[in-house]
Scaffold this active site. Structure first.
Site, mmCIF file in Angstrom:
data_model
loop_
_atom_site.group_PDB
_atom_site.id
_atom_site.type_symbol
_atom_site.label_atom_id
_atom_site.label_comp_id
_atom_site.label_asym_id
_atom_site.label_seq_id
_atom_site.Cartn_x
_atom_site.Cartn_y
_atom_site.Cartn_z
ATOM 1 N N HIS A 1 2.243 7.230 4.010
ATOM 2 C CA HIS A 1 3.679 7.610 3.822
ATOM 3 C C HIS A 1 4.156 9.153 2.855
ATOM 4 N N SER B 1 3.704 11.536 7.403
ATOM 5 C CA SER B 1 3.459 10.037 7.191
ATOM 6 C C SER B 1 3.709 9.294 8.368
ATOM 7 N N SER C 1 9.527 7.453 5.746
ATOM 8 C CA SER C 1 9.190 7.101 3.942
ATOM 9 C C SER C 1 8.696 8.124 3.564
ATOM 10 N N ASP D 1 -2.830 4.356 7.216
ATOM 11 C CA ASP D 1 -2.440 4.385 6.763
ATOM 12 C C ASP D 1 -1.535 2.943 7.867
ATOM 13 N N GLU E 1 -5.931 2.483 5.175
ATOM 14 C CA GLU E 1 -5.152 1.951 3.526
ATOM 15 C C GLU E 1 -4.587 0.382 3.834
ATOM 16 N N ASN F 1 -7.501 -1.400 1.929
ATOM 17 C CA ASN F 1 -7.542 -2.660 1.718
ATOM 18 C C ASN F 1 -8.062 -3.370 0.330
ATOM 19 N N LYS G 1 -7.099 -2.671 -4.521
ATOM 20 C CA LYS G 1 -5.810 -1.846 -4.134
ATOM 21 C C LYS G 1 -5.076 -3.569 -3.116
ATOM 22 N N ASP H 1 -1.345 -3.380 -5.819
ATOM 23 C CA ASP H 1 -0.334 -3.130 -5.078
ATOM 24 C C ASP H 1 0.778 -4.142 -3.782
ATOM 25 N N ASN H 2 -0.228 -4.562 -3.261
ATOM 26 C CA ASN H 2 1.009 -5.576 -2.269
ATOM 27 C C ASN H 2 1.092 -6.401 -2.721
ATOM 28 N N CYS I 1 5.098 -4.585 -4.189
ATOM 29 C CA CYS I 1 6.156 -4.536 -3.543
ATOM 30 C C CYS I 1 6.507 -5.906 -4.647
ATOM 31 N N HIS J 1 4.377 -3.462 7.997
ATOM 32 C CA HIS J 1 3.921 -1.948 7.936
ATOM 33 C C HIS J 1 4.801 -1.508 9.134
ATOM 34 N N HIS K 1 6.491 2.260 -3.384
ATOM 35 C CA HIS K 1 5.873 1.072 -5.490
ATOM 36 C C HIS K 1 6.236 2.696 -5.904
ATOM 37 N N SER L 1 -4.545 1.785 -5.819
ATOM 38 C CA SER L 1 -5.105 1.789 -3.807
ATOM 39 C C SER L 1 -5.502 3.537 -4.231
ATOM 40 N N GLN M 1 -9.024 4.477 -2.160
ATOM 41 C CA GLN M 1 -9.171 5.537 -1.388
ATOM 42 C C GLN M 1 -10.336 7.037 -1.183
HETATM 43 N N1 LIG Z 1 5.494 -1.900 2.365
HETATM 44 C C1 LIG Z 1 4.227 -1.785 1.645
HETATM 45 O O1 LIG Z 1 4.759 -1.339 0.571
HETATM 46 C C2 LIG Z 1 3.161 -2.577 1.714
HETATM 47 C C3 LIG Z 1 2.125 -2.866 0.988
HETATM 48 C C4 LIG Z 1 0.870 -3.231 1.578
HETATM 49 C C5 LIG Z 1 0.926 -3.960 2.796
HETATM 50 N N2 LIG Z 1 2.403 -4.081 3.219
HETATM 51 C C6 LIG Z 1 1.835 -4.449 4.737
HETATM 52 O O2 LIG Z 1 2.055 -5.822 4.733
HETATM 53 C C7 LIG Z 1 2.261 -7.059 6.138
HETATM 54 C C8 LIG Z 1 1.774 -7.905 4.743
HETATM 55 O O3 LIG Z 1 0.567 -7.392 4.201
HETATM 56 P P1 LIG Z 1 -0.385 -8.697 3.464
HETATM 57 O O4 LIG Z 1 -1.535 -7.979 2.677
HETATM 58 O O5 LIG Z 1 0.862 -9.576 3.023
HETATM 59 O O6 LIG Z 1 -0.979 -9.676 4.292
HETATM 60 P P2 LIG Z 1 -1.665 -10.897 4.422
HETATM 61 O O7 LIG Z 1 -2.444 -11.571 5.379
HETATM 62 O O8 LIG Z 1 -1.589 -11.363 3.144
HETATM 63 O O9 LIG Z 1 0.238 -11.898 4.412
HETATM 64 C C9 LIG Z 1 0.763 -12.095 5.549
HETATM 65 C C10 LIG Z 1 1.009 -13.534 5.507
HETATM 66 O O10 LIG Z 1 1.583 -14.233 6.491
HETATM 67 C C11 LIG Z 1 1.552 -15.122 6.945
HETATM 68 N N3 LIG Z 1 2.283 -15.160 8.224
HETATM 69 C C12 LIG Z 1 1.320 -15.149 9.926
HETATM 70 N N4 LIG Z 1 2.242 -14.682 11.243
HETATM 71 C C13 LIG Z 1 2.986 -15.442 10.315
HETATM 72 C C14 LIG Z 1 4.525 -15.756 11.219
HETATM 73 N N5 LIG Z 1 4.717 -16.618 12.163
HETATM 74 N N6 LIG Z 1 5.413 -16.942 10.015
HETATM 75 C C15 LIG Z 1 5.179 -17.226 8.339
HETATM 76 N N7 LIG Z 1 3.997 -17.023 8.091
HETATM 77 C C16 LIG Z 1 3.528 -15.554 8.928
HETATM 78 C C17 LIG Z 1 0.127 -15.147 6.841
HETATM 79 O O11 LIG Z 1 -0.782 -16.669 6.941
HETATM 80 C C18 LIG Z 1 -0.415 -14.697 5.758
HETATM 81 O O12 LIG Z 1 -0.599 -15.824 4.429
HETATM 82 C C19 LIG Z 1 1.361 -5.883 6.672
HETATM 83 O O13 LIG Z 1 1.996 -5.711 7.749
HETATM 84 C C20 LIG Z 1 0.513 -4.786 5.360
HETATM 85 O O14 LIG Z 1 -0.119 -3.993 6.222
HETATM 86 C C21 LIG Z 1 3.257 -3.391 3.186
HETATM 87 N N1 LIG Z 2 4.466 4.871 -3.568
HETATM 88 C C1 LIG Z 2 4.043 5.011 -1.876
HETATM 89 N N2 LIG Z 2 3.589 5.237 -1.498
HETATM 90 C C2 LIG Z 2 2.785 6.105 -0.464
HETATM 91 N N3 LIG Z 2 2.377 4.719 0.366
HETATM 92 C C3 LIG Z 2 3.457 3.319 -0.390
HETATM 93 C C4 LIG Z 2 4.401 3.493 -1.615
HETATM 94 N N4 LIG Z 2 4.314 2.294 -1.490
HETATM 95 C C5 LIG Z 2 3.704 1.930 -0.569
HETATM 96 N N5 LIG Z 2 3.364 1.971 0.332
HETATM 97 C C6 LIG Z 2 2.322 1.643 1.124
HETATM 98 C C7 LIG Z 2 1.113 2.008 1.121
HETATM 99 C C8 LIG Z 2 0.530 0.657 1.213
HETATM 100 O O1 LIG Z 2 -0.220 0.473 -0.089
HETATM 101 C C9 LIG Z 2 0.033 -0.102 2.222
HETATM 102 O O2 LIG Z 2 -0.861 -0.880 2.449
HETATM 103 O O3 LIG Z 2 1.148 -0.229 3.001
#
Ligand SMILES: NC(=O)c1ccc[n+]([C@@H]2O[C@H](COP(=O)([O-])OP(=O)(O)OC[C@H]3O[C@@H](n4cnc5c(N)ncnc54)[C@H](O)[C@@H]3O)[C@@H](O)[C@H]2O)c1
Ligand SMILES: Nc1ncnc2c1ncn2CC[C@H](O)C(=O)O
Length: 475
Positions: A51, A74, A79, A137, A198, A223, A228, A232-233, A237, A343, A396, A404, A408
């Site tokens: 991103h 990205s 994003s 990522d 990532e 990750n 991380k 971050d996660n 979030c 993701h 974030h 994070s 990296q």
């Molecule tokens: N948007 C962001 O900034 C950001 C940051 C970090 C991770 N992510 C993404 O978020 C997602 C989750 O990451 P995470 O680290 O929490 O993963 P995780 O594996 O720790 O958690 C996912 C959870 O979802 C549950 N799950 C799976 N299938 C399911 C279903 N059908 N119904 C209900 N629960 C279900 C699993 O049991 C698990 O506990 C991933 O795609 C990751 O890449 C996004």
């Molecule tokens: N501010 C951010 N910059 C880049 N990537 C970001 C930001 N916030 C969430 N993410 C998503 C990356 C995250 O580490 C993931 O695991 O998806």
């Protein structure tokens, strides 16, 4: 210098925010200082697919400060922060008329065709050479290289079928155009020493590829550094899910019913944040351990089917697909808010929603759509089902991304400088480096660590300087 961004004149604004972000990213600034003299990434040609935000700009400029030659895209069509992309292209010493920064191919609101075109551009240098490192990522850059090399070896690119997702058709079009006698992708794969990944979903792809004997180069799973994913996660979030909801809808969260699908690291942060806003939070889970955690954290845990008709806000964070189906959405309350923070966009069945008889898409503003059903009621879907904290907000904050991204940079140095120690496989960083990342962030929060005495260290069986936990320890 080749690049493609939305508006280079935004560079000055981006540079101002990068300067503020540097103060909030002590880990990255510390590794810049630590490695400035030794330049460990000299000779590294890093293709980054992550991103394109202000925080990522600080990551990119840290890689460059350590000697790397970098090209960037990205990893999501919504994003990119255009002022960050512009500032990275112009660079700290350049001007809009004479950019001296890093080639970036990213802008907010790319089409899928543009997104994969950007990825293709960043995977080849102007002199025709290839990267020797990937910083990924979600795994899209790693996927393109692997599929290109696979189809070159097979001698043909299989056509996409009517059942394949739209994005797969776009990827096949890129590969059909680029796979050929010159073995472009095989040469790229041969050139790459390794990839640092990532996120959870990207790491899942890597383990699957390695299990199937398909992985072409070693990978470091960033990750699963504790500093991380447990930061971050979760805490990232916890901050940015509310930001995404507020900027998208400005709906009052207090008093509403919010459903969080998945109680992993991301779900824990989201549920905590939504409860903090006064929502009654309901969790769905498949894993009995995470479900028990959610229950003991005070959340109702039930099935989506039980609550789909009463909830006001939905957030998917499972890393799985088809969590919320079109049929689910048809049963939702009028103007229920549907969002994903996982993701990929396949957690919500957007294709199925668009095919419902009589459905009408009414765009409210960028990344906020009202979908009106045949019976007249509607729902609001954020960022077309793509991760809403980056699609509808700015992701974030810098401090948590510093954790994070310090992982990296350390992972890039490990893999680039010690490649021979990493035969093809998927690795995590050793615990002492994980603890180093944590240490780099303590003083900014006013933390004062307690020192272990020699006797205490002996008593618990650790060295005074750490690591303080066994590898099997769960934080
Ligand atoms: N948007 C962001 O900034 C950001 C940051 C970090 C991770 N992510 C993404 O978020 C997602 C989750 O990451 P995470 O680290 O929490 O993963 P995780 O594996 O720790 O958690 C996912 C959870 O979802 C549950 N799950 C799976 N299938 C399911 C279903 N059908 N119904 C209900 N629960 C279900 C699993 O049991 C698990 O506990 C991933 O795609 C990751 O890449 C996004
Ligand atoms: N501010 C951010 N910059 C880049 N990537 C970001 C930001 N916030 C969430 N993410 C998503 C990356 C995250 O580490 C993931 O695991 O998806």
């Amino acid at each position: 210098m080749d690049f493609k961004v939305a508006d280079l004149s935004l560079a000055d604004f981006g540079r101002k925010e990068i300067r503020l972000a540097e103060h909030e990213m002590p880990g990255l600034m510390a590794v810049r200082k630590e490695y400035a003299a030794s330049q460990p990434l000299r000779g590294a040609k890093v293709m980054g697919s992550l991103h394109m935000t202000i925080q990522t700009a600080v990551l990119i400029e840290t890689l460059v400060a350590l000697g790397a030659d970098v090209r960037w895209v990205s990893c999501n069509i919504f994003s990119t922060q255009d002022h960050a992309a512009a500032a990275v292209v112009v660079g700290a010493d350049g001007t809009v008329d004479d950019p001296k920064g890093v080639p970036v191919f990213a802008w907010k609101g790319e089409t899928l065709e543009e997104y994969w075109w950007c990825t293709e551009q960043a995977l080849s240098w102007p002199d025709g050479s290839a990267p020797n490192m990937i910083l990924d990522d979600g795994g899209d850059a790693t996927l393109l290289v692997h599929k290109g090399a696979e189809y070159e070896k097979a001698g043909a690119v299989p056509p996409a079928t009517a059942d394949d997702p739209e994005e797969w058709h776009v990827i096949i079009d890129v590969l059909t155009r680029t796979v050929g006698a010159d073995k472009k992708w095989s040469k790229v794969a041969e050139s790459i020493k390794g990839v640092t990944e990532e996120t959870t979903t990207g790491v899942h792809r890597l383990y699957e590829m390695h299990k199937n004997g398909q992985l072409l180069f070693p990978a470091i799973n960033v990750n699963d550094s504790v500093t991380k994913s447990k930061f971050d996660n979760k805490y990232g979030c916890r901050h940015s899910v509310i930001d995404g909801l507020n900027r998208a809808t400005d709906v009052l969260i207090g008093g509403k019913v919010a459903v969080v699908c998945g109680y992993g690291d991301v779900g824990k942060g989201c549920a905590d944040a939504l409860r903090g806003q006064g929502a009654r939070v309901i969790v769905t889970e498949i894993d009995p351990i995470c479900a028990l955690q959610a229950a003991m954290d005070g959340f109702q845990v039930t099935t989506l089917e039980d609550v789909v008709g009463i909830a006001d806000i939905f957030v998917t964070c499972t890393g799985n697909f088809n969590i919320i189906t079109a049929a689910d959405m048809a049963k939702m309350k009028h103007q229920a808010i549907v969002s994903n923070i996982g993701h990929f966009d396949n957690e919500i069945d957007m294709a199925g929603l668009a095919k419902l008889p009589g459905i009408v898409r009414n765009n409210i503003k960028p990344q906020v759509d009202e979908w009106i059903f045949a019976d007249g009621h509607s729902i609001l879907v954020l960022a077309e089902g793509r991760l809403m904290n980056l699609g509808c907000a700015t992701g974030h904050p810098s401090f948590v991304m510093s954790n994070s991204f310090t992982n990296q940079v350390i992972a890039q140095i490990e893999l680039f400088t010690k490649t021979s120690e990493y035969p093809i496989g998927v690795y995590t960083l050793p615990k002492h480096l994980d603890e180093k990342v944590a240490r780099l962030h303590l003083s900014a929060l006013g933390v004062k660590l307690t020192e272990l005495s020699k006797d205490q260290a002996a008593y618990i069986g650790v060295h005074i300087e750490g690591p303080y936990k066994p590898d099997h320890y769960r934080y």
